[in-house]
Design an enzyme around this catalytic site. Structure first.
Site, PDB file in Angstrom:
ATOM      1  CG  ASN A  56    -128.759  26.073 -33.643  1.00 30.53           C
ATOM      2  OD1 ASN A  56    -129.219  25.174 -34.333  1.00 30.53           O
ATOM      3  ND2 ASN A  56    -127.736  26.829 -34.042  1.00 30.53           N
TER       4      ASN A  56
ATOM      5  CG  ASP B  74    -126.787  35.421 -34.767  1.00 30.68           C
ATOM      6  OD1 ASP B  74    -126.370  35.404 -35.943  1.00 30.68           O
ATOM      7  OD2 ASP B  74    -127.997  35.365 -34.462  1.00 30.68           O
TER       8      ASP B  74
ATOM      9  CE  LYS C  62    -115.770  18.742 -16.911  1.00 31.78           C
ATOM     10  NZ  LYS C  62    -115.970  17.554 -16.128  1.00 31.78           N
TER      11      LYS C  62
ATOM     12  CB  ILE D 206    -121.880  32.174 -43.447  1.00 29.89           C
ATOM     13  CG1 ILE D 206    -120.967  31.729 -42.298  1.00 29.89           C
ATOM     14  CG2 ILE D 206    -121.561  31.401 -44.719  1.00 29.89           C
ATOM     15  CD1 ILE D 206    -121.266  30.355 -41.736  1.00 29.89           C
TER      16      ILE D 206
ATOM     17  CG  PHE E 231    -133.895  28.690 -45.184  1.00 32.01           C
ATOM     18  CD1 PHE E 231    -133.220  28.513 -46.387  1.00 32.01           C
ATOM     19  CD2 PHE E 231    -135.012  27.903 -44.935  1.00 32.01           C
ATOM     20  CE1 PHE E 231    -133.654  27.580 -47.321  1.00 32.01           C
ATOM     21  CE2 PHE E 231    -135.456  26.963 -45.862  1.00 32.01           C
ATOM     22  CZ  PHE E 231    -134.779  26.801 -47.054  1.00 32.01           C
TER      23      PHE E 231
ATOM     24  CE  LYS F 195    -128.596  37.680 -41.483  1.00 30.59           C
ATOM     25  NZ  LYS F 195    -127.854  36.620 -40.800  1.00 30.59           N
TER      26      LYS F 195
HETATM   27  O1  PMT Z   1    -132.352  21.894 -39.506  1.00 27.00           O
HETATM   28  P1  PMT Z   1    -133.849  21.703 -39.337  1.00 27.00           P
HETATM   29  O2  PMT Z   1    -134.195  21.057 -38.008  1.00 27.00           O
HETATM   30  O3  PMT Z   1    -134.455  20.992 -40.502  1.00 27.00           O
HETATM   31  O4  PMT Z   1    -134.523  23.124 -39.283  1.00 27.00           O
HETATM   32  C1  PMT Z   1    -134.502  23.957 -40.399  1.00 27.00           C
HETATM   33  C2  PMT Z   1    -134.202  25.413 -40.035  1.00 27.00           C
HETATM   34  C3  PMT Z   1    -135.306  25.953 -39.155  1.00 27.00           C
HETATM   35  C4  PMT Z   1    -132.850  25.512 -39.306  1.00 27.00           C
HETATM   36  C5  PMT Z   1    -134.112  26.193 -41.394  1.00 27.00           C
HETATM   37  O5  PMT Z   1    -135.291  26.076 -42.093  1.00 27.00           O
HETATM   38  C6  PMT Z   1    -133.772  27.648 -41.158  1.00 27.00           C
HETATM   39  O6  PMT Z   1    -134.606  28.474 -40.852  1.00 27.00           O
HETATM   40  N1  PMT Z   1    -132.470  28.007 -41.310  1.00 27.00           N
HETATM   41  C7  PMT Z   1    -131.931  29.327 -40.964  1.00 27.00           C
HETATM   42  C8  PMT Z   1    -131.558  29.368 -39.513  1.00 27.00           C
HETATM   43  C9  PMT Z   1    -130.993  30.717 -39.076  1.00 27.00           C
HETATM   44  O7  PMT Z   1    -129.879  30.777 -38.613  1.00 27.00           O
HETATM   45  O8  PMT Z   1    -131.782  31.729 -39.298  1.00 27.00           O
HETATM   46  P2  PMT Z   1    -131.399  33.286 -38.956  1.00 27.00           P
HETATM   47  O9  PMT Z   1    -132.658  34.019 -39.191  1.00 27.00           O
HETATM   48  O10 PMT Z   1    -130.750  33.357 -37.623  1.00 27.00           O
HETATM   49  O11 PMT Z   1    -130.331  33.656 -40.060  1.00 27.00           O
HETATM   50  C10 PMT Z   1    -130.714  34.161 -41.342  1.00 27.00           C
HETATM   51  C11 PMT Z   1    -129.768  33.630 -42.371  1.00 27.00           C
HETATM   52  O12 PMT Z   1    -128.437  34.056 -42.087  1.00 27.00           O
HETATM   53  C12 PMT Z   1    -129.724  32.129 -42.506  1.00 27.00           C
HETATM   54  O13 PMT Z   1    -129.647  31.841 -43.877  1.00 27.00           O
HETATM   55  C13 PMT Z   1    -128.434  31.729 -41.791  1.00 27.00           C
HETATM   56  O14 PMT Z   1    -127.846  30.565 -42.384  1.00 27.00           O
HETATM   57  C14 PMT Z   1    -127.573  32.946 -42.039  1.00 27.00           C
HETATM   58  N2  PMT Z   1    -126.574  33.221 -40.982  1.00 27.00           N
HETATM   59  C15 PMT Z   1    -126.957  33.552 -39.724  1.00 27.00           C
HETATM   60  C16 PMT Z   1    -125.999  33.876 -38.785  1.00 27.00           C
HETATM   61  C17 PMT Z   1    -124.647  33.846 -39.158  1.00 27.00           C
HETATM   62  N3  PMT Z   1    -123.688  34.143 -38.281  1.00 27.00           N
HETATM   63  N4  PMT Z   1    -124.289  33.496 -40.393  1.00 27.00           N
HETATM   64  C18 PMT Z   1    -125.226  33.188 -41.323  1.00 27.00           C
HETATM   65  O15 PMT Z   1    -124.907  32.868 -42.465  1.00 27.00           O
END
Ligand code: PMT
Length: 401
Positions: free
Chosen positions: A209, A277, A287, A306, A324, A342
């Site tokens: 991503n 995800d 390959k 996580i 985040f 979460k």
């Molecule tokens: O890296 P940059 O270019 O500076 O950009 C910053 C950012 C946009 C990546 C950052 O600010 C941000 O939003 N990070 C969270 C990205 C994310 O995966 O968001 P989500 O809404 O999909 O997930 C919510 C939370 O669950 C996040 O804390 C993520 O780390 C966590 N997660 C998600 C999926 C997963 N399988 N495991 C996780 O722990």
């Protein structure tokens, strides 16, 4: 007067950022510190001994072979009379000489002769900062216990943009105060995730991503600046490792989870990484070939979450778990729901629609959702977001102790 009674030997080396050292002297003295200065030959091209002397209200030391300097104060005493040696700005050249143990002027002789803590504030062109030689020198100095403050990212005097800019003077003063006080987060162990994850399709292709790691790395640097023992677990990024943090580099979501579990116990976990995800259920071991049978069908499997795993961690749950939320619509509502599902304590929502430039950009607009409290932060740099979050985390632990 957080630095009352502290004696700082400020070594000013020859870079354009040397002019900021004049303000630094003033601000350190405002906090009660006695500041004695050593100028390298290069530094005198940017600031005059007269202005440094006037601001420090002390004589300025420059020449190791000056009989007057040696008669009044030898270089050994100069380096040992201080509580901290602060090199600001620290050019690539002085960092290289420190790493090599070279003592060919008063500044490097004092640095080699000292038995006191040393803090450096690098300032240089982005290419010089990213050069393998500078990286190796900094890694060696950090291993020997030299503390780093910055550099930060931004516009430079040379017209380029990137990491290498000297940390702003108030932040340097905070770091010096943090050094003497141990920092408000001293004794706290905090893990931070950052960057994207790469999920293999075959040995050469992957799903990823747009996360650059800028926000996550900035959070780790800010926490470390407040004295936290910081473990940064990051997916692949093009960023330099922030100074002072323990860096663990991973690729996939499953690697990231394993690294997080290994890093426990921790007082807090801050999940900034953009974790995939889904992954390809069975990545091909060879390959994938175009063999005329049309595009391959990829079957997906769900990755571990996580943030959720850490939040539910039972006895091993960090006291504070922060996520985040990267949203493209209904940002705040989705973030509120995400915090509940979460089970994290706080979630920082940001809009990652392409028009916002949040992914990979330098600015961010945060809406913080906590239990019963919400805050809309104005748009600021990712470094400022990180500092504000670190200060909030510090307040949290201040109240819980
Ligand atoms: O890296 P940059 O270019 O500076 O950009 C910053 C950012 C946009 C990546 C950052 O600010 C941000 O939003 N990070 C969270 C990205 C994310 O995966 O968001 P989500 O809404 O999909 O997930 C919510 C939370 O669950 C996040 O804390 C993520 O780390 C966590 N997660 C998600 C999926 C997963 N399988 N495991 C996780 O722990």
């Amino acid at each position: 007067m957080a630095l009352h009674g502290k004696r700082i030997l400020l070594i000013i080396s020859g870079g354009i950022a040397a002019y900021k050292s004049l303000d630094l002297i003033r601000r350190l003295r405002d906090q009660g510190a006695a500041v004695r200065c050593v100028l390298t030959k290069g530094a005198t091209q940017f600031v005059t001994p007269l202005s440094v002397s006037a601001l420090s209200e002390d004589r300025v030391y420059q020449d190791i072979f000056s009989l007057t300097d040696e008669a009044e104060m030898g270089h050994i005493q100069l380096s040992r009379d201080a509580d901290l040696l602060l090199v600001a700005p620290a050019t690539a050249d002085i960092l290289a000489r420190m790493a090599a143990g070279i003592a060919n002027d008063l500044a490097t002789t004092a640095l080699l002769a000292t038995d006191k803590p040393v803090m450096v504030v690098p300032a240089m062109n982005v290419r010089m900062w990213e050069h393998a030689a500078t990286k190796a020198n900094c890694a060696l100095l950090a291993e020997r216990g030299v503390a780093f403050v910055g550099p930060v990212q931004g516009d430079m005097a040379c017209g380029e943009y990137g990491f290498g800019r000297m940390t702003d003077v108030p932040d340097i003063v905070n770091s010096v105060v943090g050094h003497f006080n141990g920092g408000p987060l001293a004794g706290r162990r905090i893990l931070v995730t950052s960057g994207p994850t790469f999920e293999a399709i075959d040995p050469v292709r992957y799903i990823a991503n747009r996360s650059s790691g800028k926000q996550g790395h900035a959070v780790a640097a800010a926490l470390s600046g407040l004295g936290a023992e910081t473990i940064l677990i990051s997916g692949p990024t093009a960023l330099a490792d922030p100074a002072g943090v323990k860096m663990i580099k991973v690729e996939s979501a499953r690697d990231m989870l394993a690294a997080c579990k290994d890093a426990l116990p921790a007082d807090a976990a801050i999940c900034v990484a953009a974790v995939a995800d889904w992954r390809v259920k069975s990545a091909a071991t060879q390959k994938l070939k175009k063999n005329g049978g049309g595009p391959p069908m990829l079957e997906f499997a769900e990755n571990p979450d996580i943030l959720k795993t850490l939040s539910k961690g039972g006895n091993n749950r960090p006291e504070l778990v922060v996520g985040f939320a990267a949203e493209t619509e209904n940002v705040v509502d989705n973030a509120r729901t995400k915090r509940k599902t979460k089970k994290c304590d706080w979630i920082l929502a940001n809009d990652v629609s392409p028009t916002t430039g949040t992914f990979g950009g330098d600015a961010n607009t945060i809406h913080l959702v906590a239990d019963g409290a919400e805050e809309a932060w104005p748009t600021m740099t990712k470094q400022q977001v990180a500092e504000r979050l670190a200060a909030r985390i510090s307040d949290h632990f201040g109240k819980s102790t």
